[in-house]
Design an enzyme around this catalytic site. Structure first.
Site, PDB file in Angstrom:
ATOM      1  N   CYS A  60       0.838  -1.176  -0.094  1.00  0.00           N
ATOM      2  CA  CYS A  60       0.088  -0.117   0.044  1.00  0.00           C
ATOM      3  C   CYS A  60       1.024   1.262   0.174  1.00  0.00           C
ATOM      4  O   CYS A  60       0.578   2.095  -0.582  1.00  0.00           O
ATOM      5  CB  CYS A  60      -0.868  -0.135   1.180  1.00  0.00           C
ATOM      6  SG  CYS A  60      -2.315  -1.075   1.137  1.00  0.00           S
ATOM      7  N   ALA A  63       1.920   1.832  -3.525  1.00  0.00           N
ATOM      8  CA  ALA A  63       0.776   2.316  -4.380  1.00  0.00           C
ATOM      9  C   ALA A  63       0.497   3.705  -4.004  1.00  0.00           C
ATOM     10  O   ALA A  63       0.199   4.440  -4.895  1.00  0.00           O
ATOM     11  CB  ALA A  63      -0.592   1.316  -4.006  1.00  0.00           C
ATOM     12  N   GLU A  64       0.373   3.889  -2.846  1.00  0.00           N
ATOM     13  CA  GLU A  64      -0.102   5.574  -2.188  1.00  0.00           C
ATOM     14  C   GLU A  64       1.038   6.515  -2.709  1.00  0.00           C
ATOM     15  O   GLU A  64       0.853   7.465  -3.077  1.00  0.00           O
ATOM     16  CB  GLU A  64      -0.404   5.550  -0.865  1.00  0.00           C
ATOM     17  CG  GLU A  64      -0.866   6.822  -0.544  1.00  0.00           C
ATOM     18  CD  GLU A  64      -1.585   7.072   0.832  1.00  0.00           C
ATOM     19  OE1 GLU A  64      -1.610   8.206   1.170  1.00  0.00           O
ATOM     20  OE2 GLU A  64      -1.688   5.961   1.289  1.00  0.00           O
ATOM     21  N   THR A  65       2.448   5.978  -2.616  1.00  0.00           N
ATOM     22  CA  THR A  65       3.337   6.905  -3.159  1.00  0.00           C
ATOM     23  C   THR A  65       3.161   7.132  -4.488  1.00  0.00           C
ATOM     24  O   THR A  65       3.335   8.467  -4.861  1.00  0.00           O
ATOM     25  CB  THR A  65       4.881   6.049  -2.920  1.00  0.00           C
ATOM     26  OG1 THR A  65       5.068   5.955  -1.670  1.00  0.00           O
ATOM     27  CG2 THR A  65       5.979   6.958  -3.490  1.00  0.00           C
TER      28      THR A  65
END
Length: 141
Positions: A60, A63-65
């Site tokens: 996650c 992905a969030e980065t």
């Protein structure tokens, strides 16, 4: 004309990674094109949960980065900042070692929110996770 608001996004994001969780985890942005952003990360002891698999929370973070950095590149950063608002992630297959790479593409780019789809792949190009990220675009105070 590029959709990205910054003239040299690769250098900007490499500088932004310094002294952050992204640097600690070895997350690198490897390509930015008109379709989205590619990033990579190793899978080693920093990234594994007790059973020896890539930790879902670390997936996650990758992905969030990518989605957050993509949103940052889409806005006038003098006027706005971007913050992750909601993320979901489906883990499809385990990863024990090697590297994972991810691709983030926009689904929606609005004035106040962006929606991203992020796909994460193992070293043999098999899909290991999919993520959806909502990023809020807020006025700088």
């Amino acid at each position: 004309m590029s959709r990205w608001k910054h003239p040299d996004p690769m250098s900007m994001l490499a500088e932004a990674n310094k002294n952050t969780a992204m640097e600690t985890l070895g997350i690198e942005i490897t390509c930015i094109d008109e379709d989205g952003l590619w990033g990579e990360m190793p899978v080693d002891n920093r990234h594994r949960q007790p059973a020896g698999l890539l930790h879902g929370g670390v997936t996650c973070v990758l992905a969030e980065t990518l989605g957050s950095y993509g949103s940052w590149l889409l806005v006038d950063s003098e006027r706005y900042q971007v913050v992750g608002q909601q993320i979901s992630c489906n883990h499809l297959r385990p990863v024990r070692e090697g590297r994972v790479k991810a691709f983030a593409r926009t689904v929606h780019v609005g004035r106040r929110s962006h929606l991203w789809d992020i796909s994460v792949y193992n070293g043999t190009e098999k899909l290991v996770a999919t993520s959806r990220l909502t990023v809020a675009v807020v006025d700088r105070r």
